[in-house]
Write an enzyme that holds these catalytic residues in place. Structure first.
Site, PDB file in Angstrom:
ATOM      1  N   HIS A 276       0.792  -1.232   0.000  1.00 48.72           N
ATOM      2  CA  HIS A 276       0.000   0.000   0.000  1.00 48.72           C
ATOM      3  C   HIS A 276       0.826   1.285   0.000  1.00 48.72           C
ATOM      4  O   HIS A 276       0.319   2.351  -0.353  1.00 48.72           O
ATOM      5  CB  HIS A 276      -0.933   0.011   1.218  1.00 48.72           C
ATOM      6  CG  HIS A 276      -2.197   0.780   1.009  1.00 48.72           C
ATOM      7  ND1 HIS A 276      -2.294   1.882   0.176  1.00 48.72           N
ATOM      8  CD2 HIS A 276      -3.436   0.615   1.537  1.00 48.72           C
ATOM      9  CE1 HIS A 276      -3.528   2.344   0.199  1.00 48.72           C
ATOM     10  NE2 HIS A 276      -4.248   1.599   1.013  1.00 48.72           N
TER      11      HIS A 276
ATOM     12  N   TYR B  82     -14.610   6.017   8.764  1.00 51.38           N
ATOM     13  CA  TYR B  82     -13.631   6.460   7.764  1.00 51.38           C
ATOM     14  C   TYR B  82     -14.124   6.052   6.381  1.00 51.38           C
ATOM     15  O   TYR B  82     -14.410   4.883   6.132  1.00 51.38           O
ATOM     16  CB  TYR B  82     -12.285   5.793   8.056  1.00 51.38           C
ATOM     17  CG  TYR B  82     -11.136   6.157   7.137  1.00 51.38           C
ATOM     18  CD1 TYR B  82     -10.094   6.949   7.602  1.00 51.38           C
ATOM     19  CD2 TYR B  82     -11.064   5.683   5.842  1.00 51.38           C
ATOM     20  CE1 TYR B  82      -9.013   7.266   6.781  1.00 51.38           C
ATOM     21  CE2 TYR B  82     -10.002   6.001   5.009  1.00 51.38           C
ATOM     22  CZ  TYR B  82      -8.974   6.791   5.484  1.00 51.38           C
ATOM     23  OH  TYR B  82      -7.914   7.104   4.674  1.00 51.38           O
TER      24      TYR B  82
ATOM     25  N   THR C 193      -5.069  10.598  -0.850  1.00 51.10           N
ATOM     26  CA  THR C 193      -6.419  10.405  -0.304  1.00 51.10           C
ATOM     27  C   THR C 193      -6.723  11.424   0.785  1.00 51.10           C
ATOM     28  O   THR C 193      -5.834  12.089   1.306  1.00 51.10           O
ATOM     29  CB  THR C 193      -6.575   8.996   0.303  1.00 51.10           C
ATOM     30  OG1 THR C 193      -5.636   8.844   1.379  1.00 51.10           O
ATOM     31  CG2 THR C 193      -6.367   7.919  -0.734  1.00 51.10           C
TER      32      THR C 193
END
Length: 785
Positions: A473, A589, A602
């Site tokens: 990630h 979230y 993001t």
């Protein structure tokens, strides 16, 4: 066998006067073709680099400006206002030039300078246009006159046929929100989660921070925003991902699934051959910058940042004692394949070209047919990448810095990507209730030692022909992997195809050398570290409770007919499901992208709003009417949409507070408020997977060729992780994760709550044509509890 095949190119003859090396014609041909390919690649990269560098102008426009300026010499008009004459008088070596030569050279130099000035003018005009975001806050389907004018100007200044990186220099910088706005929105976001006493305490902390320390921290942040291309992204990558010392398997890595209903071939080696070849095609276009830029689907003209795409291939997360680093290389010509505990190096080029799908199939089949046993410690070696980072970093320094271990590890870490030929079939099967659960867990963690979790992505191939991806990630977010994966699946199914027997199309070159078996010499001490890492990772993997769920009662088509946002509809359904599951509300979230800005990644949308809470309470109140519930739903949906738009346009809460916290740590400033904010748990973490970014497949024409999206592990020990993908008009897929060790959560149960919540909300819209009901819903009292 592999050594024999590698040796055939060279024939050594010992003579009295030395060694004579005879190169075969085949080797000479391959060397020649490799060189030609390399020079072609450099030429194309240079050409596309120039095209992107001068965009939105073009190299041909330089010639037009030069010709226009030269023509003025003959009609005795000086548009330069004397600058050409000034250049002429200051040319070096002007005494050795004729008057005409000096005039021509001066005109060319002035025209070039004017051309460059016009490029920067066009570029900064486009940047100014792209900094306008008023269009995103307008009602869906309604476009104001100002937005229409803006859209026309954007199209005008965007030029023709842009390449992948053409817009990069024109993207605006991510703005730093004001402290007052951020604190106001933060307090608003936590109000429904705190009682009066706790909220008053938080309000005191926030106001004290704003009045005493915020201004100083904000000044440093604004300074960074002027200097860096993005004030968030580098710190986000470093502190959220690379400095984390815990396992990245499950906790950070995510996965993407294959097509839901279609398996193009059930031959494992053939499917892997086509998919790998499609990936190589994607990489070639990526390296040359030939992909079309990714545009925001809402208007189809607003470009998004492509920086993250640069590190899809040839990238590995390298472990460190205190922090990891992301190593990105260029032009890697091999990949590493794992099968039944053995590692193989497979070369991807021959004679200056990619291996054909049929050639890749043959290489993978050779690995599948290999019956050799793993070397001592080799079987679970990749578990080092699944456990804690510090033991892996120390083991890497101690056991993998010399000899065959270093050479083999270098082969893995420098590979284009990592491929696992799995030995257990997976995939969605409508006849099995838990097939998606098993498939997801296999992609997310596998056996804990059969994926190299540090690679940018591990491609996973199953014996029944299904595929999938496990992605690291830190280097990028899910839409980047999704962009590549959609291209690969479309290329595999609609361009490459298979024979009737399920093999890859094309002839097979049986003269290719066998894949190289990587060699390891792992002492017992290293094997003990590997086993400890495996046991730690297995404990994490066994604790993952996963449920995959296909919601096909209705989809985007029906939701849009209700004149509401599909994402807002699902988010409110998740709030209702969460409350029914836990009987309390929690900090939620939702991931939103900020890629309309340079190097954007993001932002967080805090979905549990006061409006959402009021709606959920009305749904659970038997005394509330559907008209009241519908009115509260619309209000909550509008609020959610506005928050999502604020996040997309750089006015979110959490990245700003995160960066203020980082600055405070650098300066040694203690802030109880920031500590409290950064320590709050996200018990419900959600994300929407984008679908059909490339429009390569018409879902209406090929309804079975749809992907299942992807998912991630639970973020909180006692919470849920929910990923969802809106597929076509009539299908939504949910990926739900939690932990078995939590007595309060159950992924299957939460899936049932999501289903009932979706259906219950849809019931509110059934009498939508009843004018009386709609009128009552629109005028219901806004303060309904």
């Amino acid at each position: 066998m592999a050594e024999a095949h590698q040796a055939v190119g060279f024939q050594f003859t010992v003579r009295p006067d030395g060694v004579d090396v005879k190169l075969s014609q085949e080797v000479i041909k391959n060397i020649y073709l490799s060189g030609v390919t390399a020079w072609k690649k450099r030429a194309i990269q240079f050409k596309n680099g120039v095209l992107a560098g001068v965009y939105p102008a073009s190299p041909s426009s330089w010639l037009i400006v030069v010709i226009a300026m030269m023509s003025t010499l003959y009609i005795r008009i000086d548009p330069s206002l004397g600058m050409i004459d000034a250049i002429k008088e200051n040319l070096p070596q002007r005494d050795y030039m004729s008057v005409q030569t000096r005039a021509v050279l001066s005109a060319i130099l002035f025209a070039t300078g004017l051309w460059l000035f016009l490029i920067f003018l066009l570029r900064y005009t486009l940047k100014a246009l792209l900094s306008y975001h008023g269009w995103i806050f307008e009602s869906h389907g309604r476009m104001s006159t100002s937005t229409k004018v803006w859209l026309t100007l954007v199209k005008m200044f965007s030029g023709r046929r842009p390449l992948l990186y053409s817009f990069q220099a024109s993207l605006p910088r991510l703005p730093v929100p004001s402290v007052d706005d951020t604190i106001h929105r933060y307090l608003e976001s936590v109000r429904p989660l705190l009682d009066n006493e706790k909220f008053n305490q938080m309000e005191i902390l926030a106001n004290d921070f704003r009045d005493s320390k915020a201004a100083r921290l904000q000044r440093y942040l604004v300074l960074k925003s002027w200097w860096a291309t993005n004030y968030v992204s580098d710190w986000w990558e470093e502190y959220i991902y690379l400095r984390s010392r815990g396992p990245i398997m499950v906790n950070s890595n995510f996965y993407v699934m294959d097509l839901l209903y279609i398996t193009p071939t059930h031959r494992q080696a053939a499917r892997a051959g086509n998919v790998v070849h499609a990936m190589l095609q994607y990489r070639r276009k990526l390296e040359r910058g030939e992909h079309a830029p990714v545009l925001l689907r809402a208007l189809g003209t607003v470009p998004m940042c492509s920086t993250q795409m640069e590190r899809i291939f040839n990238t590995t997360r390298i472990p460190g004692i205190e922090t990891d680093i992301v190593q990105h290389l260029t032009d890697r010509k091999h990949l590493v394949v794992y099968h039944k505990g053995r590692f193989f190096q497979v070369w991807l080029y021959t004679g200056g070209r990619h291996l054909l799908p049929s050639e890749l199939e043959m290489q993978f089949q050779r690995i599948l047919n290999d019956t050799s046993e793993p070397q001592p410690g080799e079987l679970k070696l990749a578990a080092l990448t699944a456990g804690n980072r510090v033991p892996w970093a120390r083991a890497r320094i101690q056991y993998f810095t010399q000899g065959v271990n270093k050479a083999s590890l270098d082969a893995i870490e420098s590979a284009a990507f990592f491929l696992t030929l799995d030995d257990e079939p997976q995939g969605y099967d409508s006849a099995k209730s838990n097939s998606l659960d098993s498939y997801a867990k296999s992609l997310l963690h596998g056996k804990c030692y059969d994926r190299w979790f540090d690679k940018s992505f591990t491609l996973i191939s199953y014996p029944n022909g299904k595929m999938g991806v496990n992605a690291e990630h830190s280097w990028a977010d899910a839409p980047i992997v999704g962009h590549m994966w959609e291209y690969v699946l479309a290329t595999d199914c609609f361009h490459l195809g298979y024979t009737e027997e399920g093999h890859c199309k094309g002839d097979v070159n049986k003269g290719l050398p066998f894949p190289n078996r990587l060699q390891w010499q792992l002492p017992e001490e290293c094997q003990e570290v590997i086993e400890a890492s495996y046991l730690s990772a297995k404990q994490i993997a066994d604790d993952v409770d996963f449920h995959g769920y296909l919601f096909n009662e209705f989809g985007k088509g029906l939701i849009k007919k209700c004149r509401t946002s599909p994402d807002a509809f699902i988010q409110l359904a998740l709030q209702l499901a969460q409350f029914r599951d836990q009987r309390v509300f929690c900090l939620t979230y939702e991931s939103s992208m900020t890629r309309m800005f340079r190097d954007g990644r993001t932002e967080t949308v805090r979905s549990c709003t006061s409006e959402a809470v009021a709606f959920v309470r009305a749904m659970e109140d038997p005394g509330a009417t559907n008209a009241q519930r519908l009115a509260l739903f619309r209000k909550a949906a509008d609020k959610h949409q506005n928050m999502y738009r604020l996040a997309m346009t750089g006015s979110g809460i959490d990245r700003h507070l995160f960066c203020l916290y980082i600055v405070s740590k650098y300066l040694g400033v203690d802030s109880p408020f920031l500590k409290q904010v950064l320590s709050e748990p996200w018990k419900l973490s959600t994300s929407q997977t984008p679908q059909q970014q490339l429009n390569l497949v018409d879902i209406n024409k090929f309804p079975k060729y749809v992907g299942a999206g992807g998912g991630f592990g639970p973020v909180a020990d006692d919470g849920y992780g929910v990923s969802y993908i809106i597929i076509g008009e009539n299908l939504i897929t949910f990926h739900i994760s939690s932990k078995f060790s939590s007595p309060d959560t159950d992924s299957y149960r939460f899936g049932q709550h999501i289903q009932s919540a979706m259906l219950d909300i849809q019931e509110l819209f059934k009498p939508i044509n009843d004018k009386k009901t709609v009128e009552l819903a629109n005028h219901v009292h806004e303060s309904y509890p």
